[in-house]
Design a protein around this motif. Structure first.
Motif, PDB file in Angstrom:
ATOM      1  N   LYS A   1      -5.767  97.344  76.366  1.00 31.10           N
ATOM      2  CA  LYS A   1      -5.892  97.529  77.229  1.00 31.10           C
ATOM      3  C   LYS A   1      -6.104  99.121  78.019  1.00 31.10           C
ATOM      4  O   LYS A   1      -5.422  99.667  77.707  1.00 31.10           O
ATOM      5  CB  LYS A   1      -5.038  96.579  78.642  1.00 31.10           C
ATOM      6  N   ALA A   2      -6.556  98.657  79.699  1.00 33.83           N
ATOM      7  CA  ALA A   2      -6.568  99.805  80.723  1.00 33.83           C
ATOM      8  C   ALA A   2      -5.895 100.432  81.118  1.00 33.83           C
ATOM      9  O   ALA A   2      -4.888  99.677  81.399  1.00 33.83           O
ATOM     10  CB  ALA A   2      -7.612  99.851  81.459  1.00 33.83           C
ATOM     11  N   ASN A   3      -5.254 101.433  81.147  1.00 30.58           N
ATOM     12  CA  ASN A   3      -4.033 102.156  81.487  1.00 30.58           C
ATOM     13  C   ASN A   3      -4.274 102.269  82.940  1.00 30.58           C
ATOM     14  O   ASN A   3      -4.520 103.436  83.434  1.00 30.58           O
ATOM     15  CB  ASN A   3      -3.683 103.223  80.703  1.00 30.58           C
ATOM     16  N   THR A   4      -4.012 101.539  83.995  1.00 30.29           N
ATOM     17  CA  THR A   4      -3.991 101.757  84.863  1.00 30.29           C
ATOM     18  C   THR A   4      -3.425 102.902  86.278  1.00 30.29           C
ATOM     19  O   THR A   4      -3.314 102.941  87.051  1.00 30.29           O
ATOM     20  CB  THR A   4      -3.303 100.583  85.668  1.00 30.29           C
TER      21      THR A   4
ATOM     22  N   GLU B   1     -14.579 109.489  84.437  1.00 27.67           N
ATOM     23  CA  GLU B   1     -15.944 110.146  84.121  1.00 27.67           C
ATOM     24  C   GLU B   1     -16.396 109.225  83.531  1.00 27.67           C
ATOM     25  O   GLU B   1     -17.280 108.433  83.076  1.00 27.67           O
ATOM     26  CB  GLU B   1     -16.368 110.534  82.694  1.00 27.67           C
ATOM     27  N   GLY B   2     -15.497 107.740  84.597  1.00 32.20           N
ATOM     28  CA  GLY B   2     -16.146 106.210  84.740  1.00 32.20           C
ATOM     29  C   GLY B   2     -15.753 105.503  83.409  1.00 32.20           C
ATOM     30  O   GLY B   2     -15.227 104.548  83.117  1.00 32.20           O
ATOM     31  N   ILE B   3     -15.012 105.522  83.015  1.00 35.87           N
ATOM     32  CA  ILE B   3     -14.258 105.588  81.578  1.00 35.87           C
ATOM     33  C   ILE B   3     -12.704 105.359  81.561  1.00 35.87           C
ATOM     34  O   ILE B   3     -11.616 106.534  81.210  1.00 35.87           O
ATOM     35  CB  ILE B   3     -14.849 106.111  80.034  1.00 35.87           C
ATOM     36  N   PRO B   4     -12.197 104.114  81.705  1.00 32.88           N
ATOM     37  CA  PRO B   4     -10.709 103.796  81.807  1.00 32.88           C
ATOM     38  C   PRO B   4     -10.200 104.580  80.721  1.00 32.88           C
ATOM     39  O   PRO B   4     -10.464 104.343  79.203  1.00 32.88           O
ATOM     40  CB  PRO B   4     -10.458 102.423  82.202  1.00 32.88           C
ATOM     41  N   GLN B   5      -8.498 104.934  80.196  1.00 37.19           N
ATOM     42  CA  GLN B   5      -7.880 105.205  79.370  1.00 37.19           C
ATOM     43  C   GLN B   5      -7.123 104.579  78.593  1.00 37.19           C
ATOM     44  O   GLN B   5      -7.010 103.674  79.630  1.00 37.19           O
ATOM     45  CB  GLN B   5      -6.936 106.539  79.940  1.00 37.19           C
ATOM     46  N   MET B   6      -7.023 104.114  77.517  1.00 38.27           N
ATOM     47  CA  MET B   6      -6.959 102.995  77.015  1.00 38.27           C
ATOM     48  C   MET B   6      -5.714 103.146  76.482  1.00 38.27           C
ATOM     49  O   MET B   6      -5.390 103.977  75.621  1.00 38.27           O
ATOM     50  CB  MET B   6      -7.681 102.464  75.703  1.00 38.27           C
ATOM     51  N   ILE B   7      -4.602 102.006  76.482  1.00 39.83           N
ATOM     52  CA  ILE B   7      -3.421 102.131  75.958  1.00 39.83           C
ATOM     53  C   ILE B   7      -3.356 100.991  74.691  1.00 39.83           C
ATOM     54  O   ILE B   7      -4.054  99.745  75.135  1.00 39.83           O
ATOM     55  CB  ILE B   7      -1.967 102.366  76.986  1.00 39.83           C
ATOM     56  N   GLU B   8      -2.525 100.793  73.806  1.00 41.24           N
ATOM     57  CA  GLU B   8      -2.435  99.600  72.969  1.00 41.24           C
ATOM     58  C   GLU B   8      -1.264  98.820  74.317  1.00 41.24           C
ATOM     59  O   GLU B   8      -0.301  98.639  74.981  1.00 41.24           O
ATOM     60  CB  GLU B   8      -1.160 100.062  71.615  1.00 41.24           C
ATOM     61  N   LYS B   9      -1.920  97.202  74.350  1.00 38.02           N
ATOM     62  CA  LYS B   9      -1.249  96.156  75.382  1.00 38.02           C
ATOM     63  C   LYS B   9       0.101  95.915  74.398  1.00 38.02           C
ATOM     64  O   LYS B   9       0.511  95.163  73.618  1.00 38.02           O
ATOM     65  CB  LYS B   9      -2.336  95.175  74.964  1.00 38.02           C
ATOM     66  N   PRO B  10       0.687  95.334  74.710  1.00 39.09           N
ATOM     67  CA  PRO B  10       2.656  94.606  75.470  1.00 39.09           C
ATOM     68  C   PRO B  10       2.091  93.762  73.929  1.00 39.09           C
ATOM     69  O   PRO B  10       1.194  92.462  75.200  1.00 39.09           O
ATOM     70  CB  PRO B  10       3.568  95.108  76.114  1.00 39.09           C
TER      71      PRO B  10
END
Length: 171
Positions: free
Chosen positions: A25-28, A34-43
Motif C-alpha cells: 500500500k502507499a505509505n501516507t 516525483e509523483g510516485i508514492p513510496q510503497m510499504i507492506e500492507k498489514p
C-alpha cells in the motif's frame, strides 16, 4: 485465435518466475516523490478480499507445480521454499543442453535395457518402477512401441513367470 491471460494468471506467473507476492500500500506518512508514492507492506488486518486472494496465489502456484511432477522430479524440488525456487530448479534440471539431453537418454535407455524384476518384488512394485522409466524415456523423446514395451516386461520377469510369458507371446 488470441489468448488473453487474466490478471490472476499474470499474478501467478509473476509469483512463479519472480518472487512471492507481497501485498503493498502507499505509505501516507511519507511525501510523494516525483509523483510516485513510496510503497510499504500492507498489514494483514487491512487486507481486502482481493488482497487475500493474491496472497493465496503462492500456494496455488506451488500446488499446481507439485501436481504436475512425477515422484522422481518432486523429490528433487521438495526442499524449495518458494515457487520461484521450484521454477528455477526445474529450469536448471530441464535445460535443453544437447549433450546433457543425450546423456540423460543414454542413461534412461540403459535403465530400460537392464530392468529386471527384483526378488521378492510384487508385480505392482515392478510395474511402478518400470512405468517410471517409460515416463522418463517419453519425456526425453524416446518412445517405445507397445510391442517393445510388452516384450521388455516379459524379458524382465523372473524364470518363475516363464510359462505365463510363453503363453502371452503366443497371443
Amino acid at each position: 485465435m488470441q489468448t488473453h491471460l487474466s490478471a490472476q494468471d499474470d499474478d501467478m506467473w509473476y509469483i512463479i518466475t519472480d518472487r512471492p507476492m507481497k501485498i503493498m500500500k502507499a505509505n501516507t506518512a511519507v511525501a510523494v516523490t516525483e509523483g510516485i508514492p513510496q510503497m510499504i507492506e500492507k498489514p494483514r488486518s487491512e487486507w481486502t478480499t482481493e488482497d487475500k486472494n493474491k496472497a493465496k496465489l503462492e500456494n496455488v502456484a506451488r500446488d499446481f507445480l507439485y501436481k504436475n511432477l512425477d515422484k522422481n522430479m518432486f523429490s528433487k524440488i521438495k526442499s524449495c521454499t518458494t515457487t520461484k525456487d521450484i521454477w528455477e530448479k526445474l529450469t536448471q534440471l530441464y535445460e535443453n543442453n544437447d549433450q546433457t539431453n543425450e546423456n540423460k537418454i543414454m542413461v534412461a535407455i540403459q535403465k530400460f535395457n537392464i530392468m529386471k524384476m527384483k526378488p521378492g518384488e510384487t508385480m505392482t512394485e515392478f510395474d511402478e518402477r518400470f512405468n517410471n522409466i517409460i515416463i522418463e524415456l517419453n519425456a526425453l523423446g524416446k518412445i517405445y512401441s507397445n510391442r517393445e514395451v510388452a516384450l521388455k516386461v516379459m524379458r524382465a520377469l523372473p524364470r518363475a513367470w516363464d510359462i505365463k510369458t510363453i503363453a502371452m507371446r503366443k497371443i
